[in-house]
Motif scaffolding. Structure first.
Motif, PDB file in Angstrom:
ATOM      1  N   ALA A  99      14.005  -4.786   7.820  1.00 54.23           N
ATOM      2  CA  ALA A  99      15.126  -5.302   7.041  1.00 54.23           C
ATOM      3  C   ALA A  99      14.614  -6.401   6.096  1.00 54.23           C
ATOM      4  CB  ALA A  99      16.195  -5.842   7.982  1.00 54.23           C
ATOM      5  N   PRO A 100      15.284  -6.579   4.937  1.00 55.18           N
ATOM      6  CA  PRO A 100      16.435  -5.821   4.449  1.00 55.18           C
ATOM      7  C   PRO A 100      16.034  -4.410   4.017  1.00 55.18           C
ATOM      8  CG  PRO A 100      15.659  -7.328   2.754  1.00 55.18           C
ATOM      9  CD  PRO A 100      14.864  -7.637   3.988  1.00 55.18           C
ATOM     10  N   PRO A 101      17.004  -3.514   3.855  1.00 50.61           N
ATOM     11  CA  PRO A 101      16.699  -2.118   3.543  1.00 50.61           C
ATOM     12  C   PRO A 101      15.818  -1.966   2.312  1.00 50.61           C
ATOM     13  CG  PRO A 101      19.013  -2.370   4.109  1.00 50.61           C
ATOM     14  CD  PRO A 101      18.452  -3.760   3.994  1.00 50.61           C
ATOM     15  N   PHE A 102      14.855  -1.103   2.418  1.00 53.87           N
ATOM     16  CA  PHE A 102      13.934  -0.777   1.327  1.00 53.87           C
ATOM     17  C   PHE A 102      13.826   0.739   1.305  1.00 53.87           C
ATOM     18  CE2 PHE A 102       9.603  -0.071  -0.367  1.00 53.87           C
ATOM     19  CZ  PHE A 102       9.637  -0.868  -1.505  1.00 53.87           C
ATOM     20  N   PRO A 103      14.215   1.404   0.232  1.00 55.16           N
ATOM     21  CA  PRO A 103      14.232   2.878   0.208  1.00 55.16           C
ATOM     22  C   PRO A 103      12.825   3.476   0.140  1.00 55.16           C
ATOM     23  CG  PRO A 103      14.838   2.006  -1.943  1.00 55.16           C
ATOM     24  CD  PRO A 103      14.687   0.824  -1.039  1.00 55.16           C
ATOM     25  N   TYR A 104      12.292   3.804   1.309  1.00 56.46           N
ATOM     26  CA  TYR A 104      10.922   4.298   1.372  1.00 56.46           C
ATOM     27  C   TYR A 104      10.867   5.620   2.137  1.00 56.46           C
ATOM     28  CZ  TYR A 104      10.071   3.837   6.347  1.00 56.46           C
ATOM     29  OH  TYR A 104      10.109   4.045   7.701  1.00 56.46           O
ATOM     30  N   THR A 105       9.823   6.380   1.856  1.00 61.57           N
ATOM     31  CA  THR A 105       9.494   7.581   2.619  1.00 61.57           C
ATOM     32  C   THR A 105       8.024   7.487   3.003  1.00 61.57           C
ATOM     33  OG1 THR A 105      11.099   8.973   1.470  1.00 61.57           O
ATOM     34  CG2 THR A 105       9.262  10.094   2.533  1.00 61.57           C
ATOM     35  N   ALA A 106       7.704   7.714   4.266  1.00 59.93           N
ATOM     36  CA  ALA A 106       6.315   7.724   4.733  1.00 59.93           C
ATOM     37  C   ALA A 106       5.939   9.164   5.061  1.00 59.93           C
ATOM     38  CB  ALA A 106       6.144   6.828   5.950  1.00 59.93           C
ATOM     39  N   VAL A 107       5.095   9.765   4.240  1.00 56.54           N
ATOM     40  CA  VAL A 107       4.662  11.147   4.446  1.00 56.54           C
ATOM     41  C   VAL A 107       3.447  11.136   5.369  1.00 56.54           C
ATOM     42  CG1 VAL A 107       3.882  13.285   3.366  1.00 56.54           C
ATOM     43  CG2 VAL A 107       5.531  11.812   2.178  1.00 56.54           C
ATOM     44  N   ARG A 108       3.652  11.575   6.597  1.00 59.52           N
ATOM     45  CA  ARG A 108       2.578  11.599   7.587  1.00 59.52           C
ATOM     46  C   ARG A 108       1.792  12.896   7.418  1.00 59.52           C
ATOM     47  NH1 ARG A 108       6.251   9.076  12.581  1.00 59.52           N
ATOM     48  NH2 ARG A 108       6.236   6.929  11.761  1.00 59.52           N
ATOM     49  N   VAL A 109       0.662  12.783   6.738  1.00 61.13           N
ATOM     50  CA  VAL A 109      -0.106  13.940   6.297  1.00 61.13           C
ATOM     51  C   VAL A 109      -1.068  14.387   7.398  1.00 61.13           C
ATOM     52  CG1 VAL A 109      -1.691  14.815   4.535  1.00 61.13           C
ATOM     53  CG2 VAL A 109       0.054  13.117   3.923  1.00 61.13           C
ATOM     54  N   ALA A 110      -1.109  15.693   7.639  1.00 64.94           N
ATOM     55  CA  ALA A 110      -2.065  16.271   8.581  1.00 64.94           C
ATOM     56  C   ALA A 110      -3.470  16.229   7.992  1.00 64.94           C
ATOM     57  CB  ALA A 110      -1.662  17.710   8.900  1.00 64.94           C
ATOM     58  N   HIS A 111      -4.446  16.682   8.749  1.00 68.82           N
ATOM     59  CA  HIS A 111      -5.809  16.810   8.232  1.00 68.82           C
ATOM     60  C   HIS A 111      -5.794  17.786   7.057  1.00 68.82           C
ATOM     61  CE1 HIS A 111      -7.189  14.688  11.776  1.00 68.82           C
ATOM     62  NE2 HIS A 111      -6.544  15.548  12.527  1.00 68.82           N
ATOM     63  N   VAL A 112      -6.421  17.382   5.956  1.00 63.20           N
ATOM     64  CA  VAL A 112      -6.378  18.153   4.712  1.00 63.20           C
ATOM     65  C   VAL A 112      -7.654  18.974   4.555  1.00 63.20           C
ATOM     66  CG1 VAL A 112      -6.118  18.033   2.207  1.00 63.20           C
ATOM     67  CG2 VAL A 112      -4.953  16.354   3.664  1.00 63.20           C
ATOM     68  N   LEU A 113      -7.496  20.230   4.152  1.00 59.23           N
ATOM     69  CA  LEU A 113      -8.627  21.119   3.900  1.00 59.23           C
ATOM     70  C   LEU A 113      -8.520  21.699   2.490  1.00 59.23           C
ATOM     71  CD1 LEU A 113      -8.783  23.172   7.232  1.00 59.23           C
ATOM     72  CD2 LEU A 113     -10.407  21.430   6.486  1.00 59.23           C
ATOM     73  N   GLY A 114      -9.675  22.021   1.906  1.00 60.59           N
ATOM     74  CA  GLY A 114      -9.687  22.742   0.649  1.00 60.59           C
ATOM     75  C   GLY A 114     -10.117  21.902  -0.540  1.00 60.59           C
ATOM     76  N   GLY A 115     -10.392  22.604  -1.634  1.00 66.93           N
ATOM     77  CA  GLY A 115     -10.767  21.953  -2.881  1.00 66.93           C
ATOM     78  C   GLY A 115     -12.262  21.819  -3.035  1.00 66.93           C
ATOM     79  N   GLU A 116     -12.729  22.078  -4.244  1.00 66.63           N
ATOM     80  CA  GLU A 116     -14.152  21.913  -4.528  1.00 66.63           C
ATOM     81  C   GLU A 116     -14.546  20.444  -4.538  1.00 66.63           C
ATOM     82  OE1 GLU A 116     -12.025  20.990  -8.138  1.00 66.63           O
ATOM     83  OE2 GLU A 116     -11.841  22.666  -6.728  1.00 66.63           O
ATOM     84  N   ASP A 117     -13.554  19.566  -4.598  1.00 68.99           N
ATOM     85  CA  ASP A 117     -13.804  18.129  -4.652  1.00 68.99           C
ATOM     86  C   ASP A 117     -13.523  17.437  -3.326  1.00 68.99           C
ATOM     87  OD1 ASP A 117     -11.151  18.881  -5.016  1.00 68.99           O
ATOM     88  OD2 ASP A 117     -10.652  17.180  -6.281  1.00 68.99           O
ATOM     89  N   ASP A 118     -13.507  18.184  -2.234  1.00 67.80           N
ATOM     90  CA  ASP A 118     -13.384  17.576  -0.907  1.00 67.80           C
ATOM     91  C   ASP A 118     -14.587  16.658  -0.695  1.00 67.80           C
ATOM     92  OD1 ASP A 118     -13.320  16.891   1.767  1.00 67.80           O
ATOM     93  OD2 ASP A 118     -13.213  18.952   2.521  1.00 67.80           O
ATOM     94  N   PHE A 119     -14.318  15.376  -0.557  1.00 68.48           N
ATOM     95  CA  PHE A 119     -15.394  14.385  -0.510  1.00 68.48           C
ATOM     96  C   PHE A 119     -15.763  13.972   0.916  1.00 68.48           C
ATOM     97  CE2 PHE A 119     -11.277  12.370  -0.795  1.00 68.48           C
ATOM     98  CZ  PHE A 119     -11.316  11.416   0.204  1.00 68.48           C
ATOM     99  N   THR A 120     -15.120  14.551   1.930  1.00 72.26           N
ATOM    100  CA  THR A 120     -15.290  14.070   3.294  1.00 72.26           C
ATOM    101  C   THR A 120     -16.586  14.530   3.951  1.00 72.26           C
ATOM    102  OG1 THR A 120     -14.124  15.963   4.281  1.00 72.26           O
ATOM    103  CG2 THR A 120     -12.790  14.067   3.589  1.00 72.26           C
ATOM    104  N   GLY A 121     -17.104  15.689   3.537  1.00 74.51           N
ATOM    105  CA  GLY A 121     -18.307  16.224   4.145  1.00 74.51           C
ATOM    106  C   GLY A 121     -18.094  16.889   5.489  1.00 74.51           C
TER     107      GLY A 121
END
Length: 305
Positions: A159-181
């Motif tokens: 509080a006080p109210p704040f209009p937010y959304t928290a997107v809880r993202v799973a483990h991400v796969l894909g993309g030629e630019d995956d930098f995680t190794g």
């Protein structure tokens, strides 16, 4: 809509930017200036976005660079600590109609349920916030990534109210630019037939394709819901599932070696890492199944190596 993306110049962020522009939104990027505004995915002309340069940890610098700008939605791709969240609340409380924070499956690091975990398992309103912890120390933050995200969510939920959304993202796969190794970790060992360390009891986890999470975030920007929401594709994956597909693509042999103690491979888990995406589904987003994109996702990353 007029949208600000904090830290949106790589991987998921650049894909999100492209989607928002394609939908006709006005997009501004805010980062430290160590890299330019995104040029899109693949070849092509730079995306028509304004870039603001400031350290998001420096409240005075943020206030200065933003001036009198206001935004319909702020998408925060790089909020890792409650201190950063507290600065964001103060700076954007009067500048943004809604705030979308990229959070993580790691907020559930203390959960170990055979059933997929729903959002209410971690209620940010009940999470204690400690701003005095050494959040600026990279070693501490790396070891407390999930806790940093939990406390950041808690700051936005307070509080006080704040209009937010928290997107809880799973483990991400894909993309030629995956930098995680992480995918290459498996590919190297499979090519050489070297052992891949996994726990004796190796649990499945939920994942999401990089293009799908960008699509989800773009959808969330245009929605009106608030609070935490889990984001992942249907169909949990195991280490064996991914290794079988990598072996099919690169050749070699998969050798899974069970270990009781010590470090294990990056997509191996001693506890269940499954989220429940029914809230997002009920709100109107249609997730794909991991079987539909796994081969393509791994091929993109492996093809870039």
């Amino acid at each position: 809509m007029n949208i600000l993306i904090i830290g949106g110049n790589r991987y998921v962020g650049k894909r999100l930017t492209a989607r928002l522009l394609d939908s006709g939104h006005v997009v501004t990027i805010l980062n430290r200036g160590s890299s330019p505004a995104p040029a899109g995915v693949g070849a092509g002309a730079p995306l028509p976005v304004e870039q603001l340069i400031a350290d998001r940890n420096d409240e005075a610098a943020l206030e200065s660079v933003l001036g009198d700008r206001t935004f319909d939605v702020v998408v925060d791709q790089v909020c890792y600590t409650p201190r950063q969240a507290a600065i964001a609340r103060r700076v954007f409380g009067r500048r943004a109609r809604r705030y979308v924070m990229t959070s993580t499956v790691e907020v559930y690091e203390y959960e170990d349920s055979a059933a997929p975990v729903r959002e209410e398992a971690v209620d940010p309103r009940a999470v204690a916030v400690d701003l005095d912890l050494p959040w600026e120390d990279e070693g501490f933050l790396g070891a407390h990534y999930g806790e940093g995200k939990r406390q950041a969510e808690a700051v936005f939920a307070a509080a006080p109210p704040f209009p937010y959304t928290a997107v809880r993202v799973a483990h991400v796969l894909g993309g030629e630019d995956d930098f995680t190794g992480r995918v290459e970790h498996y590919a190297r060992r499979i090519r050489a037939g070297e052992p891949i360390a996994v726990p004796a009891v190796n649990r499945p986890a939920t994942y999401v394709y990089v293009e799908e999470i960008a699509e989800f975030l773009a959808w969330a920007v245009e929605a009106e819901f608030t609070g935490p929401v889990n984001a992942h594709s249907h169909g949990p994956l195991t280490t064996a599932d991914m290794c079988a597909e990598i072996e099919r693509q690169v050749g070699g042999r998969t050798v899974l070696q069970e270990v009781e103690v010590g470090e294990v491979s990056p997509f191996s888990f001693t506890r269940s890492y499954g989220m429940d995406n029914s809230r997002a589904t009920a709100l109107g987003f249609s997730f794909s199944d991991s079987a539909q994109w796994l081969s393509r996702a791994l091929s993109e990353t492996l093809g870039a190596r």
